[in-house]
Design an enzyme around this catalytic site. Structure first.
Site, PDB file in Angstrom:
ATOM      1  N   CYS A 252      -5.052  -2.999   2.886  1.00  0.00           N
ATOM      2  CA  CYS A 252      -4.869  -2.834   4.321  1.00  0.00           C
ATOM      3  C   CYS A 252      -6.120  -3.157   5.134  1.00  0.00           C
ATOM      4  O   CYS A 252      -6.528  -4.312   5.221  1.00  0.00           O
ATOM      5  CB  CYS A 252      -4.374  -1.415   4.614  1.00  0.00           C
ATOM      6  SG  CYS A 252      -3.579  -1.265   6.242  1.00  0.00           S
TER       7      CYS A 252
ATOM      8  N   GLU B  64       0.847  -1.198   0.000  1.00  0.00           N
ATOM      9  CA  GLU B  64       0.000   0.000   0.000  1.00  0.00           C
ATOM     10  C   GLU B  64       0.883   1.249   0.000  1.00  0.00           C
ATOM     11  O   GLU B  64       1.822   1.350   0.787  1.00  0.00           O
ATOM     12  CB  GLU B  64      -0.884  -0.034   1.247  1.00  0.00           C
ATOM     13  CG  GLU B  64      -1.702   1.210   1.499  1.00  0.00           C
ATOM     14  CD  GLU B  64      -2.370   1.197   2.856  1.00  0.00           C
ATOM     15  OE1 GLU B  64      -3.374   1.895   3.030  1.00  0.00           O
ATOM     16  OE2 GLU B  64      -1.879   0.481   3.759  1.00  0.00           O
TER      17      GLU B  64
ATOM     18  N   LYS C   5      -8.951   2.251  -2.463  1.00  0.00           N
ATOM     19  CA  LYS C   5      -9.302   1.756  -1.132  1.00  0.00           C
ATOM     20  C   LYS C   5     -10.639   2.341  -0.697  1.00  0.00           C
ATOM     21  O   LYS C   5     -10.809   3.561  -0.655  1.00  0.00           O
ATOM     22  CB  LYS C   5      -8.200   2.134  -0.141  1.00  0.00           C
ATOM     23  CG  LYS C   5      -8.381   1.588   1.266  1.00  0.00           C
ATOM     24  CD  LYS C   5      -7.182   1.971   2.119  1.00  0.00           C
ATOM     25  CE  LYS C   5      -7.283   1.414   3.525  1.00  0.00           C
ATOM     26  NZ  LYS C   5      -6.107   1.803   4.349  1.00  0.00           N
TER      27      LYS C   5
END
Length: 515
Positions: free
Chosen positions: A389, A281, A338
């Site tokens: 994540c 990430e 995300k």
């Protein structure tokens, strides 16, 4: 219950840790227990204890000097975050306890059914919000792989339901045994035998044992299914763990280290014959439009091997935390933004109110915004399931992408600002997602733990912590669909319906008999 997950990992305690709370809730009688703590308060204390211990790794974000937050405000934000998330989990259990008392009709079997259904329903509701991590199901990961395979049937709630029901049966057994023992001490004028027969007491212990053995047996059968590796689908993927400290990550020094480290890692992996490379990430903490100015971009064009690059994407006046597919000519062919952002870490809840009180934590001047909820990610190797994540905790996100044809999982994360316990818990979450979707999973993190996981949840390789590493493994894209991928969390709906019907039937009998 908090000791079941990393760093302690005493997973077996999950099978008894809810029983004491269950017994206290069942024991409560408003008319006689006026000085006794109410079930909602007991649930609140239990929930704060569990979630507070489980997510205690959050204190690792302090000090946040790498974001320009002074020491004292950093400590304040850290403690507030820990307390709020713990309280949030406590409210969840408090509601469960209150509903258990409210819906109790005095039948132990119905209490177990309703208690299990309520817990699963509330976990499902909580996981639909922005704050979610510590499901009861993840207490079994990564150790009890057999029971985790029940997730293929109806997701993590399948595992949760077995844990709650087992605790319920144990609690009911102990409660009835205690009641029986009391009655044996009270002399009866007509008989010296307890009014509660021994078989009635033991039946709950038998049910608990049967549930434990049966659930693990079913899980073991699913665990034992061969993976049927087909050479023609083999895909060799490499990961790079850059190990760039967050304190310097967004500074010129950190950016130079990142570009150098990921370029060297990319070249090393391509020399090993990989077909694609995954980075963590925000591995390159710049806008993707600036990637063409880096040596990594030149290496991709030279070697022609696909790279999945973690960087920032532009969205109007804001930006996204994204993963991009970059192919041999440098063209960006797909992008995943995300969608589950970390509160206070990536955005400020109620910013209109708190924005002037809490300094923005974003490393960039612009606002970070979430991506769309239901995204797909197409690559030269077919459609892929992406989790960035924090999204690893949200099973539905992975299920949706698998249902739309995702063939394997790419998990890209940066856990550098937390503790090793968080990295281990994050790894445990991805193990569950791999099992539930029956997919191979590739994890690339900034500081650890990067890993390769097969569809049975077995970790083929796991990196060290706070180390720079590259590694390549062969995975096998799959197109199978588990019951969970096809039907979602159907078990929760069935449990809620059965619980409702059982409660209504007993309530109707009670009304009829009172008339």
């Amino acid at each position: 219950m908090g000791a079941t997950v990393a760093p302690i990992g005493a997973w077996f305690l999950a099978w008894v840790s809810l029983a004491p709370l269950w017994m206290l809730v069942v024991k409560f009688t408003p008319k006689t227990d006026k000085n006794y703590p109410s079930p909602p308060l007991l649930g609140l204390i239990w929930g704060i204890g569990y979630h507070g211990v489980a997510i205690s790794w959050i204190i690792g974000i302090h000090p946040m000097d790498w974001l320009g937050v002074p020491w004292l405000p950093s400590l304040t934000i850290t403690l507030f975050s820990w307390a709020f998330i713990s309280l949030w989990g406590g409210i969840f259990v408090s509601i469960w306890a209150a509903l258990m008392v409210r819906l109790d009709r005095g039948k132990p079997w119905l209490r177990v059914l309703i208690g299990t259904a309520l817990w699963c329903g509330l976990e499902n509701l909580w996981s639909a919000g922005p704050l979610w991590w510590s499901s009861l199901a993840y207490t079994q990961s990564p150790y009890n792989l057999a029971i985790l395979h029940l997730g293929q049937l109806s997701g993590p709630n399948t595992v949760t339901s077995v844990i709650v029901a087992f605790n319920g049966f144990i609690a009911e057994y102990l409660t009835q045994r205690r009641t029986n023992a009391k009655e044996e001490r009270i002399p009866h004028p007509n008989t010296s035998v307890s009014s509660v027969p021994p078989w009635f007491v033991n039946s709950y212990l038998i049910l608990a044992t049967t549930l434990l053995i049966t659930s693990h047996f079913i899980g073991f059968i699913l665990y034992s299914k061969p993976l049927n590796l087909t050479p023609n689908t083999a895909l060799k993927i490499g990961v790079i763990q850059g190990n760039i400290p967050n304190k310097i990550k967004v500074l010129p020094q950190g950016l130079n280290l990142a570009i150098t480290g990921y370029t060297q890692g990319y070249l090393s992996l391509t020399n090993q014959g990989v077909q694609a490379v995954l980075t963590p990430e925000s591995a390159i903490p710049i806008f993707i439009s600036e990637l063409a100015q880096t040596s990594l971009f030149g290496a991709i064009q030279e070697r022609g091997v696909v790279a999945w690059i973690g960087a920032f994407g532009e969205q109007g006046n804001s930006y996204t935390n994204s993963l991009f597919t970059v192919i041999n000519n440098g063209e960006i062919t797909s992008r995943y933004d995300k969608s589950k952002l970390v509160p206070l870490g990536e955005y400020i809840p109620f910013e209109n109110i708190l924005g002037g009180i809490i300094q923005r934590l974003s490393p960039l001047e612009a606002h970070q915004v979430p991506g769309q909820v239901n995204q797909t990610f197409d690559t030269p190797f077919g459609r892929v399931i992406i989790g960035i994540c924090y999204e690893s905790a949200f099973a539905e996100n992975f299920r949706y992408q698998a249902a739309l044809g995702g063939k394997f999982i790419l998990s890209s994360a940066n856990d550098a600002h937390y503790t090793p316990a968080m990295a281990n818990q994050h790894h445990a979450q991805d193990i569950m997602r791999a099992i539930e979707t029956d997919r191979w999973a590739v994890r690339a993190t900034n500081t650890g733990y990067s890993a390769f996981i097969n569809p049975h949840g077995e970790t083929l390789w796991k990196s060290g912590y706070n180390t720079y590493e590259t590694h390549a493994e062969t995975i096998y894209p799959r197109q199978t669909q588990t019951l969970y991928v096809r039907w979602g969390d159907w078990l929760m709906i069935v449990l809620l319906i059965l619980g409702f019907l059982g409660w209504v039937s007993l309530f109707s009998i009670y009304l009829f008999s009172s008339c």
